[in-house]
Design a protein around this motif. Structure first.
Motif, short mmCIF file in Angstrom:
data_model
loop_
_atom_site.label_atom_id
_atom_site.label_comp_id
_atom_site.label_asym_id
_atom_site.label_seq_id
_atom_site.Cartn_x
_atom_site.Cartn_y
_atom_site.Cartn_z
N LYS A 144 41.32 38.38 43.81
CA LYS A 144 42.61 37.83 43.39
C LYS A 144 43.75 38.53 44.12
N PRO A 145 44.75 37.77 44.57
CA PRO A 145 45.92 38.41 45.18
C PRO A 145 46.65 39.26 44.15
N ALA A 146 47.00 40.48 44.51
CA ALA A 146 47.71 41.38 43.60
C ALA A 146 49.17 41.55 43.99
N ALA A 147 49.47 41.41 45.29
CA ALA A 147 50.85 41.57 45.75
C ALA A 147 50.97 41.02 47.17
N PHE A 148 52.16 40.53 47.48
CA PHE A 148 52.47 40.07 48.84
C PHE A 148 53.92 40.40 49.12
N GLN A 149 54.14 41.36 50.02
CA GLN A 149 55.49 41.86 50.25
C GLN A 149 55.58 42.45 51.65
N ASN A 150 56.69 42.22 52.33
CA ASN A 150 56.93 42.78 53.67
C ASN A 150 55.80 42.48 54.65
N GLY A 151 55.25 41.27 54.55
CA GLY A 151 54.19 40.87 55.47
C GLY A 151 52.86 41.53 55.20
N THR A 152 52.72 42.15 54.06
CA THR A 152 51.47 42.83 53.70
C THR A 152 50.96 42.28 52.37
N ALA A 153 49.67 41.96 52.32
CA ALA A 153 49.07 41.42 51.11
C ALA A 153 48.04 42.41 50.56
N VAL A 154 48.02 42.52 49.24
CA VAL A 154 47.02 43.34 48.55
C VAL A 154 46.16 42.40 47.72
N ILE A 155 44.86 42.44 47.96
CA ILE A 155 43.91 41.58 47.23
C ILE A 155 42.94 42.48 46.48
N GLN A 156 42.84 42.25 45.18
CA GLN A 156 41.91 43.04 44.36
C GLN A 156 40.55 42.36 44.36
N VAL A 157 39.54 43.10 44.80
CA VAL A 157 38.17 42.59 44.86
C VAL A 157 37.32 43.33 43.83
N ILE A 158 36.66 42.58 42.96
CA ILE A 158 35.80 43.17 41.93
C ILE A 158 34.34 43.04 42.36
N PRO A 159 33.65 44.16 42.61
CA PRO A 159 32.22 44.09 42.96
C PRO A 159 31.36 43.78 41.73
N LYS A 160 30.14 43.35 41.97
CA LYS A 160 29.20 43.14 40.86
C LYS A 160 28.66 44.47 40.34
N THR A 161 28.66 45.49 41.20
CA THR A 161 28.06 46.78 40.84
C THR A 161 29.13 47.85 40.65
N GLY A 162 28.72 48.96 40.02
CA GLY A 162 29.65 50.03 39.69
C GLY A 162 30.08 50.85 40.89
N PRO A 163 31.06 51.73 40.69
CA PRO A 163 31.62 52.51 41.81
C PRO A 163 30.64 53.47 42.46
N ASN A 164 29.61 53.90 41.73
CA ASN A 164 28.65 54.86 42.29
C ASN A 164 27.36 54.19 42.76
N ASP A 165 27.32 52.88 42.72
CA ASP A 165 26.12 52.14 43.10
C ASP A 165 26.05 52.00 44.62
N SER A 166 24.85 52.13 45.17
CA SER A 166 24.69 52.00 46.63
C SER A 166 25.05 50.60 47.11
N ALA A 167 24.89 49.61 46.22
CA ALA A 167 25.23 48.24 46.60
C ALA A 167 26.74 48.10 46.82
N THR A 168 27.54 48.87 46.08
CA THR A 168 28.99 48.85 46.28
C THR A 168 29.35 49.44 47.63
N THR A 169 28.67 50.51 48.00
CA THR A 169 28.87 51.10 49.33
C THR A 169 28.54 50.09 50.42
N ALA A 170 27.43 49.38 50.22
CA ALA A 170 27.04 48.36 51.20
C ALA A 170 28.08 47.25 51.29
N LEU A 171 28.66 46.89 50.14
CA LEU A 171 29.69 45.84 50.13
C LEU A 171 30.93 46.28 50.91
N VAL A 172 31.37 47.51 50.69
CA VAL A 172 32.53 48.03 51.42
C VAL A 172 32.26 48.01 52.93
N ASN A 173 31.09 48.46 53.31
CA ASN A 173 30.74 48.47 54.74
C ASN A 173 30.65 47.05 55.31
#
Length: 742
Positions: free
Chosen positions: A466-495
């Motif tokens: 979901k878009p969280a902010a759009f200002q000065n030509g810069t957009a911030v989009i919040q992405v919710i993973p299916k897995t928790g912050p310490n899960d290896s699948a989250t690391t794979a998603l970021v990569n």
């Protein structure tokens, strides 16, 4: 070296009032600088060169509201009624309005209106954006935030807090661990020395060093960022090494006194011999700690340097202040607990402590430690196999280590952060505890933002975008993973998002960056993992050179390094068992956690390698001293180990208890550090240095001390065991003049 230290000690002994005044003046000066500087610890951690840090820097310029810290406020219904009901919704609305008026708050939205409600309707999640980083959010602002939630609580809702900063996130650090450590150290030293003065002196000298260290860190905090954990590590090492170094020198001095050596000569000789070991042991610890600078993470570099400074102060105090204090104490260090002197003179009866001390000083072969030395030497092969087996068994859990940074899941279940984490996981899903911030820049218009958001939502492993902010030509989009912050699948998603940034942005002119707390933790772990091999090579290489120079043989450093690796493996294994597996975690006020601190292996390598070299130097220098005297390798192992057992045991137990005492601090990052240090020291002292190393030396025998002729010709002998010093002293026709060895 031993000759120079001998001269230094005699000078300090003669000028003890000047030396004591100098150190007390140093304390006063540093305290004044600390007070004038008004420095405070700052947990503002930056990781230069990482993508997540680029996001922070970009948002500070383009959308300042998103560059500050964030707090998650969880509103939960404990009954059947949903949070969207009229009473609950009104309470949340009023609470959110009051939160928006809290100083330093940049933005907070009503979760009901924003649709941030769990599918079952039982939990609403609001995000508070601060206009400043977590380290500079005032405690008063957090208290006001908590007070602002009163309307929701009055309506019957449970309110919990999480995120990067929240009420109670940075608990005050008390002096309880130091007090516990000092009391236990005093008890151990009373048992070891059997004399009050001898037990108190190492503690007094160490406390002066810690006072300089703590106030010095406070003064430096006025001009640079120093994290709380850095100060804690410096205190742990400063207190433990300060006491240990004092114990090694004082033990040698008292044995010489009991054997009949004059007071002044005994002090100088003790510093010249045991002091040489202190210098090399301290130098190895300092090199290991300073080596943290090669990792490339500022807060670890600062941690290493302030801890190295604490150890350097401990060494200087042991070499200068301690001889002065011994001059003031005189023969009181041989005033044992037990029958009074007048009673002893009349009846001839002496106490147990005095009897053992005098017997050990005059005939070391009768001491209990000598029995252990003979046992290890005689049964060297079974002892070697058993010792290695014990260390490897303790190390087994390390095979399942999962590195990461501490999150709310590492907190006790009673903490608000842990309760917020569990509520979010149970009602929203684990991914809501670690949202990703995807920043697109430069973005021409809102249509491009919609396209990027749509493509991100289709990435496997993403629940929503979901878009969280759009200002000065810069957009911030919040992405919710299916897995928790310490899960290896989250690391794979970021990569994956980073690897496909061009396709996801839809244009080569739009740069897509992934940031947020979760991405930052992943970046830190990745950077540490990549830097660890280099750091290990640098530290081990420098320490190898130091130990080779000290003992003039290549085999001693090799066996020391192998023993160190066993100690590290065992320490990591025990830490994983306690904190990842949960074995006994409740005993330390901790909770079972899916991860072990990502920077723990790095600082553990630095600390344990340095401290293991301490014991290596002290034990092996006594063995080499005996070998130099009699030329019999196995007998030297027996006698050298025997005279080392009592003092090394006391020193290791003091370090162990001091490290364990720091588990009482309410800091989730400190507890695993303290436990790993404690186990590492215990295994290294008793299993490696007093068992495996003597057994190995008994097997190798005289070949251990071999070095080529060119080595003797071109490399100076530091005389770490004091053999050359004793020859010079023995060759003197009369008493040595103060400050001079002829």
């Amino acid at each position: 070296m031993s000759t120079y230290l001998y001269r230094l000690a005699r000078w300090c002994f003669h000028h003890r009032r000047l030396v004591l005044s100098g150190w007390l003046l140093a304390v006063v000066v540093v305290v004044v600088l600390s007070v004038l500087g008004h420095g405070t610890e700052n947990n503002n951690i930056t990781i230069p060169g990482t993508e997540s840090q680029q996001v922070v820097d970009l948002l500070e310029t383009k959308i300042p509201a998103f560059s500050g810290a964030q707090t998650q406020v969880v509103f939960a219904s404990n009954g059947q009624q949903k949070v969207t009901s009229a009473d609950y919704a009104a309470g949340i609305q009023k609470a959110v309005k009051q939160m928006g008026a809290v100083p330093q708050v940049a933005e907070v939205k009503d979760p009901i209106l924003a649709g941030s409600v769990s599918p079952d309707g039982k939990v609403a999640l609001a995000t508070v954006l601060w206009n400043t980083p977590a380290a500079t959010v005032n405690d008063s602002s957090l208290a006001d935030l908590q007070a602002a939630a009163a309307p929701a609580q009055q309506a019957g809702l449970q309110v919990e807090y999480g995120g990067a900063v929240y009420p109670g996130w940075n608990p005050k650090v008390t002096e309880t661990p130091e007090a516990i450590g000092i009391v236990i150290a005093l008890i151990i030293l009373l048992i070891t020395f059997g004399a009050v003065t001898a037990a108190v002196l190492p503690i007094v000298s160490a406390l002066i060093g810690v006072a300089i260290t703590v106030t010095g860190i406070s003064a430096l905090a006025a001009v640079t960022d120093i994290a709380t954990v850095s100060t804690t590590v410096a205190i742990m090492l400063g207190l433990s090494t300060g006491i240990d170094y004092g114990v090694f020198i004082l033990s040698r001095h008292r044995s010489q006194l009991l054997a009949g050596k004059p007071m002044e000569e005994s002090v100088a000789t003790a510093v010249g011999t045991a002091g040489s070991a202190v210098v090399f042991a301290g130098a190895t610890v300092i090199v290991a700690l300073a080596g943290l600078s090669v990792v490339g993470i500022p807060f670890l570099r600062t941690m290493g340097l302030v801890a190295a400074a604490a150890v350097a102060i401990s060494v200087l105090i042991a070499l200068t202040l301690l001889p002065a204090l011994l001059g003031f104490a005189g023969d009181k260090i041989t005033h044992f607990v037990g029958p009074r002197r007048s009673t002893r003179e009349k009846t001839g009866r002496v106490g147990h402590a005095e009897r053992i001390a005098r017997r050990s000083a005059t005939d070391p072969s009768t001491a209990a430690g000598a029995t252990w030395g003979r046992f290890v030497s005689r049964f060297r092969f079974p002892v070697l196999i058993a010792g290695i087996g014990v260390a490897l068994v303790i190390a087994i859990p390390a095979l399942s280590i999962n590195l990461g940074l501490p999150s709310a899941v590492s907190q006790p279940t009673s903490s608000t952060a842990r309760q917020a984490y569990d509520l979010i996981t149970d009602h929203f899903g684990p991914g809501y505890n670690g949202p990703l911030l995807v920043v697109a820049n430069p973005v021409p218009d809102a249509g491009d933002v919609a396209g990027i958001t749509a493509r991100l939502s289709k990435v496997p492993g993403v629940i929503s975008a979901k878009p969280a902010a759009f200002q000065n030509g810069t957009a911030v989009i919040q992405v919710i993973p299916k897995t928790g912050p310490n899960d290896s699948a989250t690391t794979a998603l970021v990569n994956q998002i980073r690897g496909e940034r061009t396709q996801l942005s839809g244009s080569s002119s739009i740069d897509l960056l992934v940031g947020g707390a979760t991405a930052s933790n992943i970046d830190v772990s990745s950077k540490l993992t990549g830097a660890l091999p280099i750091f290990l090579l640098v530290v081990v290489g420098l320490a190898f050179i130091l130990l080779t120079f000290a003992f003039r043989t290549i085999l001693v450093p090799i066996t020391s390094i192998i023993g160190f690796l066993l100690s590290i493996a065992a320490a990591l294994g025990a830490t994983v068992a306690v904190f990842q597996w949960g074995w006994g975690a409740s005993l330390f006020g901790a909770a079972k956690s899916p991860v072990t601190l990502s920077y723990l292996p790095t600082i553990l390598v630095a600390i344990i390698f340095g401290l293991s070299s301490d014991y290596e130097v002290f034990v092996v220098s006594r063995i080499k001293e005996e070998y130099t005297k009699n030329g019999h390798a196995r007998r030297a192992v027996e006698r050298g180990t025997g005279v080392s057992v009592r003092v090394v045991t006391a020193a290791a137990l003091i370090m162990f208890t001091i490290f364990c005492a720091f588990t009482t601090l309410p800091l989730s990052a400190v507890k695993p550090i303290a436990i790993s240090f404690a186990v590492g020291v215990l295994i290294d002292a008793f299993v490696v240095r007093l068992t495996l190393i003597p057994a190995t030396m008994a097997i190798i025998r005289a070949k251990l001390w071999y070095h080529p002729q060119w080595f003797s010709k071109y490399v100076p002998d530091p005389d770490i065991e004091g053999a050359q010093l004793e020859k010079r002293l023995a060759g003197q026709s009369g008493p040595a003049r103060p400050g001079r060895v002829s």
